[in-house]
Design an enzyme around this catalytic site. Structure first.
Site, PDB file in Angstrom:
ATOM      1  N   CYS A  13       2.626   4.920   4.317  1.00 40.06           N
ATOM      2  CA  CYS A  13       3.777   4.722   3.437  1.00 40.06           C
ATOM      3  C   CYS A  13       4.094   3.231   3.435  1.00 40.06           C
ATOM      4  O   CYS A  13       3.430   2.454   4.118  1.00 40.06           O
ATOM      5  CB  CYS A  13       4.972   5.584   3.830  1.00 40.06           C
ATOM      6  SG  CYS A  13       5.760   5.201   5.392  1.00 40.06           S
ATOM      7  N   CYS A  87       3.291   5.016  -1.507  1.00 39.30           N
ATOM      8  CA  CYS A  87       2.960   3.586  -1.435  1.00 39.30           C
ATOM      9  C   CYS A  87       2.390   3.076  -2.757  1.00 39.30           C
ATOM     10  O   CYS A  87       2.015   1.915  -2.860  1.00 39.30           O
ATOM     11  CB  CYS A  87       2.039   3.278  -0.259  1.00 39.30           C
ATOM     12  SG  CYS A  87       0.425   4.012  -0.322  1.00 39.30           S
ATOM     13  N   CYS A  91      -2.022   1.101  -1.848  1.00 37.37           N
ATOM     14  CA  CYS A  91      -2.940   1.744  -0.901  1.00 37.37           C
ATOM     15  C   CYS A  91      -4.377   1.572  -1.375  1.00 37.37           C
ATOM     16  O   CYS A  91      -4.701   1.934  -2.501  1.00 37.37           O
ATOM     17  CB  CYS A  91      -2.626   3.230  -0.782  1.00 37.37           C
ATOM     18  SG  CYS A  91      -1.027   3.552  -0.038  1.00 37.37           S
TER      19      CYS A  91
END
Length: 135
Positions: A13, A87, A91
């Site tokens: 996250c 995220c 990511c």
């Protein structure tokens, strides 16, 4: 007879201070060594969310020694399963990896009651994940 190495799960996250830390703590606790667990954040916070620490303590899981960690491409490459939690585009994605995106509220700024609800949602998903990975 050779044994397979434990699958590695990486929870990601943004701040690695709430959702991903709860997920990692719950998976490590419930999988009891059958799954390797890591967590990281694209923009790690300075410390864990205190309400998250308290919500985990209530279910007998101590995450006080954990610290938010920076997400690295090496961590993603090493993982068998990458589970993102809000995220967005930060990511990294690598072909051939199993990815899941768990849509969960961010506990930042929320009270303990709301964090408990998020924790319980994560726990349900973690239990399902353990069943899939250890079948």
């Amino acid at each position: 007879m050779t044994t397979q190495p434990a699958p590695m799960v990486l929870f990601v996250c943004v701040h690695n201070a709430g959702r991903s830390q709860m997920a990692a703590g719950l998976l490590a606790h419930h999988a009891a060594g059958k799954v390797e667990v890591r967590s990281a954040g694209s923009e790690p916070a300075d410390q864990l969310n205190p309400a998250v620490v308290e919500a985990m303590r209530e279910v007998g899981i101590d995450i006080t020694t954990e610290r938010p960690k920076l997400l690295t491409t090496d961590a993603v490459k090493a993982a068998d399963v990458v589970i993102t939690m809000g995220c967005g585009d930060t990511c990294p994605i690598f072909p051939g990896k199993r990815y899941e995106d768990w849509q969960l509220d961010d506990p930042a700024g929320l009270g303990l009651e709301a964090v408990r609800t998020i924790r319980d949602q994560i726990e349900s998903r973690v239990r399902d994940l353990i069943t899939e990975l250890t079948a």
